[in-house]
Design a protein around this motif. Sequence first.
Motif, PDB file in Angstrom:
ATOM      1  N   LEU A  12     167.411 111.916 147.095  1.00  0.00           N
ATOM      2  CA  LEU A  12     168.256 112.288 145.965  1.00  0.00           C
ATOM      3  C   LEU A  12     169.161 111.127 145.551  1.00  0.00           C
ATOM      4  O   LEU A  12     169.346 110.860 144.358  1.00  0.00           O
ATOM      5  N   GLU A  13     169.712 110.455 146.535  1.00  0.00           N
ATOM      6  CA  GLU A  13     170.585 109.311 146.269  1.00  0.00           C
ATOM      7  C   GLU A  13     169.833 108.236 145.498  1.00  0.00           C
ATOM      8  O   GLU A  13     170.311 107.714 144.494  1.00  0.00           O
ATOM      9  N   ARG A  14     168.630 107.890 145.972  1.00  0.00           N
ATOM     10  CA  ARG A  14     167.825 106.849 145.330  1.00  0.00           C
ATOM     11  C   ARG A  14     167.449 107.267 143.906  1.00  0.00           C
ATOM     12  O   ARG A  14     167.540 106.488 142.956  1.00  0.00           O
ATOM     13  N   ALA A  15     167.017 108.529 143.744  1.00  0.00           N
ATOM     14  CA  ALA A  15     166.620 109.027 142.429  1.00  0.00           C
ATOM     15  C   ALA A  15     167.807 108.996 141.462  1.00  0.00           C
ATOM     16  O   ALA A  15     167.662 108.606 140.296  1.00  0.00           O
ATOM     17  N   ALA A  16     168.972 109.421 141.948  1.00  0.00           N
ATOM     18  CA  ALA A  16     170.162 109.432 141.094  1.00  0.00           C
ATOM     19  C   ALA A  16     170.519 108.024 140.640  1.00  0.00           C
ATOM     20  O   ALA A  16     170.769 107.803 139.446  1.00  0.00           O
ATOM     21  N   LEU A  17     170.540 107.088 141.567  1.00  0.00           N
ATOM     22  CA  LEU A  17     170.865 105.710 141.172  1.00  0.00           C
ATOM     23  C   LEU A  17     169.892 105.193 140.126  1.00  0.00           C
ATOM     24  O   LEU A  17     170.303 104.568 139.143  1.00  0.00           O
ATOM     25  N   ASP A  18     168.607 105.438 140.343  1.00  0.00           N
ATOM     26  CA  ASP A  18     167.603 104.974 139.386  1.00  0.00           C
ATOM     27  C   ASP A  18     167.830 105.591 138.005  1.00  0.00           C
ATOM     28  O   ASP A  18     167.821 104.891 136.995  1.00  0.00           O
ATOM     29  N   LEU A  19     168.056 106.893 137.983  1.00  0.00           N
ATOM     30  CA  LEU A  19     168.264 107.568 136.702  1.00  0.00           C
ATOM     31  C   LEU A  19     169.572 107.157 136.032  1.00  0.00           C
ATOM     32  O   LEU A  19     169.619 106.985 134.802  1.00  0.00           O
ATOM     33  N   TYR A  20     170.619 106.996 136.810  1.00  0.00           N
ATOM     34  CA  TYR A  20     171.893 106.559 136.232  1.00  0.00           C
ATOM     35  C   TYR A  20     171.740 105.184 135.604  1.00  0.00           C
ATOM     36  O   TYR A  20     172.304 104.915 134.538  1.00  0.00           O
ATOM     37  N   ARG A  21     171.003 104.330 136.265  1.00  0.00           N
ATOM     38  CA  ARG A  21     170.803 102.978 135.726  1.00  0.00           C
ATOM     39  C   ARG A  21     169.891 103.000 134.500  1.00  0.00           C
ATOM     40  O   ARG A  21     170.092 102.242 133.557  1.00  0.00           O
ATOM     41  N   GLU A  22     168.884 103.854 134.514  1.00  0.00           N
ATOM     42  CA  GLU A  22     167.933 103.929 133.389  1.00  0.00           C
ATOM     43  C   GLU A  22     168.529 104.608 132.156  1.00  0.00           C
ATOM     44  O   GLU A  22     168.310 104.158 131.028  1.00  0.00           O
ATOM     45  N   HIS A  23     169.240 105.733 132.370  1.00  0.00           N
ATOM     46  CA  HIS A  23     169.672 106.564 131.243  1.00  0.00           C
ATOM     47  C   HIS A  23     171.192 106.676 131.109  1.00  0.00           C
ATOM     48  O   HIS A  23     171.665 107.236 130.122  1.00  0.00           O
ATOM     49  N   GLY A  24     171.917 106.223 132.097  1.00  0.00           N
ATOM     50  CA  GLY A  24     173.360 106.378 132.092  1.00  0.00           C
ATOM     51  C   GLY A  24     173.766 107.614 132.872  1.00  0.00           C
ATOM     52  O   GLY A  24     173.010 108.588 132.961  1.00  0.00           O
ATOM     53  N   PHE A  25     174.952 107.574 133.427  1.00  0.00           N
ATOM     54  CA  PHE A  25     175.440 108.689 134.230  1.00  0.00           C
ATOM     55  C   PHE A  25     175.555 109.965 133.402  1.00  0.00           C
ATOM     56  O   PHE A  25     175.103 111.033 133.803  1.00  0.00           O
ATOM     57  N   GLU A  26     176.174 109.858 132.233  1.00  0.00           N
ATOM     58  CA  GLU A  26     176.447 111.034 131.417  1.00  0.00           C
ATOM     59  C   GLU A  26     175.172 111.743 130.966  1.00  0.00           C
ATOM     60  O   GLU A  26     175.153 112.964 130.830  1.00  0.00           O
ATOM     61  N   GLN A  27     174.109 110.998 130.727  1.00  0.00           N
ATOM     62  CA  GLN A  27     172.872 111.584 130.214  1.00  0.00           C
ATOM     63  C   GLN A  27     171.966 112.146 131.305  1.00  0.00           C
ATOM     64  O   GLN A  27     170.963 112.779 131.009  1.00  0.00           O
ATOM     65  N   THR A  28     172.276 111.918 132.548  1.00  0.00           N
ATOM     66  CA  THR A  28     171.428 112.361 133.655  1.00  0.00           C
ATOM     67  C   THR A  28     171.909 113.705 134.186  1.00  0.00           C
ATOM     68  O   THR A  28     173.103 113.917 134.354  1.00  0.00           O
ATOM     69  N   THR A  29     170.969 114.595 134.463  1.00  0.00           N
ATOM     70  CA  THR A  29     171.314 115.917 134.993  1.00  0.00           C
ATOM     71  C   THR A  29     170.888 116.033 136.456  1.00  0.00           C
ATOM     72  O   THR A  29     170.030 115.285 136.928  1.00  0.00           O
ATOM     73  N   ALA A  30     171.463 117.008 137.133  1.00  0.00           N
ATOM     74  CA  ALA A  30     171.088 117.288 138.517  1.00  0.00           C
ATOM     75  C   ALA A  30     169.611 117.678 138.593  1.00  0.00           C
ATOM     76  O   ALA A  30     168.908 117.287 139.539  1.00  0.00           O
ATOM     77  N   ALA A  31     169.137 118.410 137.619  1.00  0.00           N
ATOM     78  CA  ALA A  31     167.725 118.820 137.603  1.00  0.00           C
ATOM     79  C   ALA A  31     166.807 117.601 137.520  1.00  0.00           C
ATOM     80  O   ALA A  31     165.776 117.541 138.205  1.00  0.00           O
TER      81      ALA A  31
END
Length: 188
Positions: A12-31
């Motif tokens: 989850l940590e790795r996926a979150a970092l990747d998504l935050y970097r790709e799309h930004g924190f605000e645009q990323t959801t828990a799902a």
Amino acid sequence: MSRWEPNARGRLERAALDLYREHGFEQTTAAQIAERAGLTERTFFRHYADKREVLFGGASVMEEFFVETLTGAPETAGPLDAIAATLHAAGALFEGRYEFARQRQEIIMASPELRERELNKLASLSRAVADTLERRGVPADAAHLAAEVGTAVFKVGFERWIGSDGTRPLEDFLGEALRELRALTAGC
């Protein structure tokens, strides 16, 4: 998806970092994080209260470590010496975590909401250190000053570490920042 998720928290940590970097924190959801990790959203919420906690979940571990280490410092150690010993030991918490720490900080710096959260976590750490020093018999004003100084040394050393190439351990940067502080205050 299977019921048993090996290393779910790390995934989850790795996926979150990747998504935050790709799309930004605000645009990323828990799902989205759960899906990227190959897990369910329910599994995400078993590990994290919200998507911010992926970045800040370790703050409580660090705070507990600081309190325990500071509590265990020799009674004869003055406040700054006890904090110095704690900072020295704290480097071990980040061993092998340079890349995560660097990426985490990059994400935090890109978001005003996350920068505020980071400052709140540092303030909480400072309060915990001050409370611990007071329990060691340090007068309240001195305990709060020493805690703020110790937190500042940690912050400066940490920022220098993540700004480096990662070949040296965090402990080196914390030690350098502490030596600089001592040099600055020696002439006072």
